[in-house]
Motif scaffolding. Sequence first.
Motif, PDB file in Angstrom:
ATOM      1  N   LEU A 150       0.850  -1.179   0.000  1.00 27.32           N
ATOM      2  CA  LEU A 150       0.000   0.000   0.000  1.00 27.32           C
ATOM      3  C   LEU A 150       0.891   1.235   0.000  1.00 27.32           C
ATOM      4  O   LEU A 150       1.900   1.285   0.681  1.00 27.32           O
ATOM      5  CB  LEU A 150      -0.893   0.023   1.247  1.00 27.32           C
ATOM      6  N   THR A 151       0.489   2.234  -0.749  1.00 26.09           N
ATOM      7  CA  THR A 151       1.278   3.458  -0.785  1.00 26.09           C
ATOM      8  C   THR A 151       1.139   4.203   0.524  1.00 26.09           C
ATOM      9  O   THR A 151       0.197   4.010   1.279  1.00 26.09           O
ATOM     10  CB  THR A 151       0.790   4.377  -1.919  1.00 26.09           C
ATOM     11  N   ALA A 152       2.078   5.079   0.813  1.00 25.15           N
ATOM     12  CA  ALA A 152       2.032   5.843   2.062  1.00 25.15           C
ATOM     13  C   ALA A 152       0.767   6.674   2.141  1.00 25.15           C
ATOM     14  O   ALA A 152       0.168   6.831   3.196  1.00 25.15           O
ATOM     15  CB  ALA A 152       3.264   6.753   2.151  1.00 25.15           C
ATOM     16  N   ALA A 153       0.338   7.213   0.992  1.00 27.96           N
ATOM     17  CA  ALA A 153      -0.868   8.050   0.993  1.00 27.96           C
ATOM     18  C   ALA A 153      -2.104   7.225   1.296  1.00 27.96           C
ATOM     19  O   ALA A 153      -2.931   7.586   2.131  1.00 27.96           O
ATOM     20  CB  ALA A 153      -1.020   8.741  -0.364  1.00 27.96           C
ATOM     21  N   SER A 154      -2.239   6.069   0.614  1.00 23.19           N
ATOM     22  CA  SER A 154      -3.441   5.267   0.804  1.00 23.19           C
ATOM     23  C   SER A 154      -3.467   4.628   2.180  1.00 23.19           C
ATOM     24  O   SER A 154      -4.523   4.335   2.725  1.00 23.19           O
ATOM     25  CB  SER A 154      -3.535   4.181  -0.274  1.00 23.19           C
ATOM     26  N   ALA A 159      -7.772   3.038   2.083  1.00 17.21           N
ATOM     27  CA  ALA A 159      -7.174   1.704   2.047  1.00 17.21           C
ATOM     28  C   ALA A 159      -6.912   1.183   3.458  1.00 17.21           C
ATOM     29  O   ALA A 159      -7.124   0.010   3.750  1.00 17.21           O
ATOM     30  CB  ALA A 159      -5.873   1.722   1.239  1.00 17.21           C
ATOM     31  N   ARG A 160      -6.443   2.057   4.318  1.00 18.67           N
ATOM     32  CA  ARG A 160      -6.183   1.655   5.710  1.00 18.67           C
ATOM     33  C   ARG A 160      -7.488   1.243   6.390  1.00 18.67           C
ATOM     34  O   ARG A 160      -7.545   0.229   7.093  1.00 18.67           O
ATOM     35  CB  ARG A 160      -5.529   2.802   6.475  1.00 18.67           C
ATOM     36  N   GLU A 161      -8.547   2.027   6.170  1.00 18.74           N
ATOM     37  CA  GLU A 161      -9.842   1.697   6.768  1.00 18.74           C
ATOM     38  C   GLU A 161     -10.351   0.366   6.233  1.00 18.74           C
ATOM     39  O   GLU A 161     -10.952  -0.424   6.967  1.00 18.74           O
ATOM     40  CB  GLU A 161     -10.855   2.806   6.473  1.00 18.74           C
ATOM     41  N   ALA A 162     -10.107   0.114   4.942  1.00 19.49           N
ATOM     42  CA  ALA A 162     -10.549  -1.141   4.338  1.00 19.49           C
ATOM     43  C   ALA A 162      -9.818  -2.327   4.964  1.00 19.49           C
ATOM     44  O   ALA A 162     -10.418  -3.372   5.234  1.00 19.49           O
ATOM     45  CB  ALA A 162     -10.320  -1.107   2.828  1.00 19.49           C
ATOM     46  N   VAL A 163      -8.518  -2.176   5.196  1.00 23.59           N
ATOM     47  CA  VAL A 163      -7.737  -3.237   5.837  1.00 23.59           C
ATOM     48  C   VAL A 163      -8.306  -3.537   7.224  1.00 23.59           C
ATOM     49  O   VAL A 163      -8.507  -4.693   7.606  1.00 23.59           O
ATOM     50  CB  VAL A 163      -6.248  -2.834   5.943  1.00 23.59           C
ATOM     51  N   GLN A 164      -8.585  -2.504   7.982  1.00 19.78           N
ATOM     52  CA  GLN A 164      -9.109  -2.689   9.333  1.00 19.78           C
ATOM     53  C   GLN A 164     -10.487  -3.340   9.306  1.00 19.78           C
ATOM     54  O   GLN A 164     -10.806  -4.184  10.145  1.00 19.78           O
ATOM     55  CB  GLN A 164      -9.163  -1.341  10.053  1.00 19.78           C
ATOM     56  N   ALA A 165     -11.304  -2.961   8.323  1.00 17.90           N
ATOM     57  CA  ALA A 165     -12.642  -3.545   8.214  1.00 17.90           C
ATOM     58  C   ALA A 165     -12.557  -5.032   7.878  1.00 17.90           C
ATOM     59  O   ALA A 165     -13.307  -5.851   8.424  1.00 17.90           O
ATOM     60  CB  ALA A 165     -13.446  -2.811   7.144  1.00 17.90           C
ATOM     61  N   LEU A 166     -11.639  -5.399   6.996  1.00 13.64           N
ATOM     62  CA  LEU A 166     -11.473  -6.810   6.636  1.00 13.64           C
ATOM     63  C   LEU A 166     -10.968  -7.618   7.830  1.00 13.64           C
ATOM     64  O   LEU A 166     -11.380  -8.762   8.037  1.00 13.64           O
ATOM     65  CB  LEU A 166     -10.504  -6.940   5.456  1.00 13.64           C
ATOM     66  N   GLU A 167     -10.103  -7.018   8.625  1.00 13.23           N
ATOM     67  CA  GLU A 167      -9.640  -7.695   9.841  1.00 13.23           C
ATOM     68  C   GLU A 167     -10.800  -7.937  10.799  1.00 13.23           C
ATOM     69  O   GLU A 167     -10.878  -8.978  11.457  1.00 13.23           O
ATOM     70  CB  GLU A 167      -8.564  -6.865  10.530  1.00 13.23           C
ATOM     71  N   ALA A 168     -11.700  -6.965  10.868  1.00 12.43           N
ATOM     72  CA  ALA A 168     -12.856  -7.104  11.753  1.00 12.43           C
ATOM     73  C   ALA A 168     -13.747  -8.258  11.316  1.00 12.43           C
ATOM     74  O   ALA A 168     -14.469  -8.839  12.127  1.00 12.43           O
ATOM     75  CB  ALA A 168     -13.663  -5.805  11.778  1.00 12.43           C
ATOM     76  N   LEU A 169     -13.691  -8.605  10.031  1.00  8.82           N
ATOM     77  CA  LEU A 169     -14.477  -9.727   9.515  1.00  8.82           C
ATOM     78  C   LEU A 169     -13.813 -11.073   9.797  1.00  8.82           C
ATOM     79  O   LEU A 169     -14.401 -12.120   9.550  1.00  8.82           O
ATOM     80  CB  LEU A 169     -14.674  -9.584   8.004  1.00  8.82           C
ATOM     81  N   GLY A 170     -12.576 -11.041  10.289  1.00  3.64           N
ATOM     82  CA  GLY A 170     -11.911 -12.283  10.632  1.00  3.64           C
ATOM     83  C   GLY A 170     -10.715 -12.637   9.764  1.00  3.64           C
ATOM     84  O   GLY A 170     -10.044 -13.640  10.007  1.00  3.64           O
ATOM     85  N   TYR A 171     -10.441 -11.819   8.737  1.00  4.72           N
ATOM     86  CA  TYR A 171      -9.267 -12.072   7.911  1.00  4.72           C
ATOM     87  C   TYR A 171      -8.015 -11.632   8.671  1.00  4.72           C
ATOM     88  O   TYR A 171      -8.062 -10.718   9.494  1.00  4.72           O
ATOM     89  CB  TYR A 171      -9.365 -11.309   6.586  1.00  4.72           C
ATOM     90  N   ARG A 173      -4.271  -9.908   9.181  1.00  2.00           N
ATOM     91  CA  ARG A 173      -3.723  -8.647   8.686  1.00  2.00           C
ATOM     92  C   ARG A 173      -3.078  -8.846   7.315  1.00  2.00           C
ATOM     93  O   ARG A 173      -3.270  -8.043   6.397  1.00  2.00           O
ATOM     94  CB  ARG A 173      -2.713  -8.094   9.695  1.00  2.00           C
ATOM     95  N   GLN A 174      -2.314  -9.939   7.162  1.00  6.26           N
ATOM     96  CA  GLN A 174      -1.633 -10.175   5.888  1.00  6.26           C
ATOM     97  C   GLN A 174      -2.632 -10.398   4.756  1.00  6.26           C
ATOM     98  O   GLN A 174      -2.463  -9.865   3.653  1.00  6.26           O
ATOM     99  CB  GLN A 174      -0.699 -11.387   5.998  1.00  6.26           C
ATOM    100  N   GLU A 175      -3.680 -11.190   5.008  1.00  5.96           N
ATOM    101  CA  GLU A 175      -4.696 -11.436   3.982  1.00  5.96           C
ATOM    102  C   GLU A 175      -5.369 -10.132   3.565  1.00  5.96           C
ATOM    103  O   GLU A 175      -5.580  -9.878   2.370  1.00  5.96           O
ATOM    104  CB  GLU A 175      -5.750 -12.413   4.508  1.00  5.96           C
ATOM    105  N   ALA A 176      -5.705  -9.310   4.562  1.00  2.00           N
ATOM    106  CA  ALA A 176      -6.382  -8.046   4.276  1.00  2.00           C
ATOM    107  C   ALA A 176      -5.483  -7.112   3.479  1.00  2.00           C
ATOM    108  O   ALA A 176      -5.907  -6.503   2.491  1.00  2.00           O
ATOM    109  CB  ALA A 176      -6.820  -7.385   5.580  1.00  2.00           C
ATOM    110  N   GLU A 177      -4.225  -6.998   3.901  1.00  2.34           N
ATOM    111  CA  GLU A 177      -3.297  -6.103   3.214  1.00  2.34           C
ATOM    112  C   GLU A 177      -3.035  -6.561   1.782  1.00  2.34           C
ATOM    113  O   GLU A 177      -2.970  -5.744   0.858  1.00  2.34           O
ATOM    114  CB  GLU A 177      -1.986  -6.028   3.996  1.00  2.34           C
ATOM    115  N   ASN A 178      -2.874  -7.876   1.604  1.00  2.00           N
ATOM    116  CA  ASN A 178      -2.621  -8.396   0.259  1.00  2.00           C
ATOM    117  C   ASN A 178      -3.792  -8.121  -0.674  1.00  2.00           C
ATOM    118  O   ASN A 178      -3.609  -7.735  -1.836  1.00  2.00           O
ATOM    119  CB  ASN A 178      -2.345  -9.898   0.313  1.00  2.00           C
TER     120      ASN A 178
END
Length: 203
Positions: A150-154, A159-171, A173-178
Amino acid sequence: MIAFVYGELSDIETNSVVVDCAGVGYRVFTPINPRLLSVGVGSDIKLYTYLSIREDAMDLYGFMDKESLEMFKKLISVSGVGPRIALQILTNMDTTRLTMAILSEDKKTLTGVPGVGPKMAARITLDLKDKVSMSGLSGGADQASPAASLTAASAQGPAREAVQALEALGYTRQEAENAVGKVEGSDQLTVEEIIRRSLSQLY
């Protein structure tokens, strides 16, 4: 209109609790989940409420946070979804997971709730996908920085919020970031659109 009830948790039943407010016991239908059970009988509790009035009954529905109450109101605005079904949905999943299911039109997750069939799941996603948002939801994700993909800006934006939301679903951190890292032009997309595209990578 009863905005909330506050008092001692007197009893926990199958799908409701009794709250003792200055000697008056209010039966409140509420999701019986680990968060509520952690309060324990005899402790003080505050529930934000919705009063359902029918010809033959007046039922009080309550939730431990305003996010859940607002989601409950959105659910019962959908044709065919009554308060009991809405309560069942919120008993089976928290607001973050439900919002994700609606935004990604994940009918399979919704039909996993007892009483929710394919047609009802389709109505819920169709009617609410433009009325819900991940913004402001607390997914419970930690605050570690996203992957280098992920770029520093995103990483500081959607993008950061999306990663956190995916983690909340049970994925993980690596799966969400990828998954988020594979979404092209994420810095130009909304959180909801990034989540939709990321989920297509994960399914």
